[in-house]
Design an enzyme around this catalytic site. Structure first.
Site, PDB file in Angstrom:
ATOM      1  N   LYS A 294      -4.356   7.503  10.386  1.00 52.81           N
ATOM      2  CA  LYS A 294      -4.422   8.053   9.033  1.00 52.81           C
ATOM      3  C   LYS A 294      -5.117   7.016   8.150  1.00 52.81           C
ATOM      4  CE  LYS A 294      -1.655   9.141   4.983  1.00 52.81           C
ATOM      5  NZ  LYS A 294      -0.289   9.127   4.400  1.00 52.81           N
TER       6      LYS A 294
ATOM      7  N   GLY B 143       4.767   9.656  -3.630  1.00 57.17           N
ATOM      8  CA  GLY B 143       6.130   9.371  -4.040  1.00 57.17           C
ATOM      9  C   GLY B 143       6.544   9.950  -5.369  1.00 57.17           C
TER      10      GLY B 143
ATOM     11  N   ALA C 230       1.504  13.747   0.429  1.00 60.40           N
ATOM     12  CA  ALA C 230       1.861  13.027  -0.797  1.00 60.40           C
ATOM     13  C   ALA C 230       2.275  13.964  -1.927  1.00 60.40           C
ATOM     14  CB  ALA C 230       0.725  12.122  -1.274  1.00 60.40           C
ATOM     15  N   GLY C 231       3.351  13.578  -2.605  1.00 62.94           N
ATOM     16  CA  GLY C 231       3.801  14.279  -3.798  1.00 62.94           C
ATOM     17  C   GLY C 231       4.774  15.414  -3.573  1.00 62.94           C
TER      18      GLY C 231
ATOM     19  N   ASN D  67       7.446  12.016   3.245  1.00 55.85           N
ATOM     20  CA  ASN D  67       8.338  10.904   3.548  1.00 55.85           C
ATOM     21  C   ASN D  67       9.428  10.780   2.494  1.00 55.85           C
ATOM     22  OD1 ASN D  67       7.805   7.371   4.463  1.00 55.85           O
ATOM     23  ND2 ASN D  67       9.661   8.518   4.224  1.00 55.85           N
ATOM     24  N   THR D  68       9.022  10.414   1.263  1.00 55.06           N
ATOM     25  CA  THR D  68       9.994  10.119   0.214  1.00 55.06           C
ATOM     26  C   THR D  68      10.911  11.295  -0.084  1.00 55.06           C
ATOM     27  OG1 THR D  68       8.362   8.619  -0.767  1.00 55.06           O
ATOM     28  CG2 THR D  68      10.243   9.223  -2.131  1.00 55.06           C
TER      29      THR D  68
END
Length: 258
Positions: free
Chosen positions: A98, A159, A185-186, A207-208
């Site tokens: 990535k 995040g 992301a996001g 992830n987050t």
């Protein structure tokens, strides 16, 4: 459901899961298990993959069960990204990478010029390249023209948990794509993940949203189910939006009460 194909690899799960910021390895492992994710991503710079004395997630996981996706987080330019990718490959992890080249420390948005450059360099080195990019439609097309194996546009800043802030651009990227589009992301909630899939995305990397949840294990399961539901909904085809009502019950044969 149709399988997700990235380069030479095929996956049943369309959830790609990051491995950072979990409270501990036990919670991380349980969250990974219930998510049924087959692709796990991690930052090479945050793990000393050549130092056996340093604990890392690879010691705790049965890595044969997963396809590892190292990322180049921390790279500020193409040369750094290529160097990190080569370190990951030299460790025997995977030749899938990535590409993440951050251009702004406040927003953590990717540098478009360096992302293009790094992607081209890594393709020439024989890597399977998945670049993290913004929701810039033209940039996504240029990356695709280079020959990348998937495009990973952000839903919103890394995040942030803001979800998909520009669904129109994301839909344009999906419509023009000839390679998988993985929304990255996001993502903040299962609803965000489902929405990405309903737009036609091929997968979601997050992830987050899981590791930072009050209950990461439950959230991992929720994300799994929402991504499956969103994809099924996309494949089924939603009804057309209309300005006026349409009766859902057939009117033919109904008696008229006078």
């Amino acid at each position: 459901m149709i399988m997700l194909n990235i380069g030479p690899f095929s996956f049943h799960s369309r959830l790609l899961l990051g491995t950072g910021k979990f409270p501990d390895f036990d919670v991380q492992q349980k969250a990974i298990d219930v998510s049924e994710a087959e692709v796990l991503t991690f930052a090479v710079r945050r793990m000393d993959i050549f130092d056996a004395k340093q604990p890392n997630l690879l010691e705790k996981l049965d890595v044969k069960k997963y396809k590892l996706l190292p990322n180049t987080a921390g790279a500020k330019n193409a040369e750094e990204a290529v160097r990190i990718a080569k370190l990951a490959k030299a460790s025997g992890l995977c030749d899938m990478i990535k590409v993440e080249v951050i251009g702004d420390d406040r927003t953590l948005l990717p540098d478009p010029v360096e992302t293009l450059k790094a992607s081209e360099m890594l393709l020439e080195e024989g890597f399977i390249v998945l670049p993290y990019t913004s929701d810039d439609v033209v940039l996504a097309r240029k990356l695709q023209e280079l020959g990348v194996h998937a495009i990973m546009p952000g839903a919103s800043p890394i995040g942030s948990g803001l979800g998909i802030v520009n669904p129109l651009n994301l839909s344009f990227i999906i419509e023009q794509a000839t390679v998988p589009v993985i929304v990255d992301a996001g993502i903040g909630s299962p609803a965000d993940a489902a929405f990405a899939m309903e737009l036609g995305a091929d997968g979601v990397l997050l992830n987050t949203a899981v590791s930072g949840a009050k209950d990461p294990i439950k959230m991992a399961q929720a994300m799994k189910l929402s991504i499956e539901a969103g994809r099924l909904g996309f494949e089924a085809g939603r009804i057309a939006r209309k300005r006026c009502a349409t009766a859902s019950s057939p009117l033919e044969g109904m008696s008229v009460v006078e």
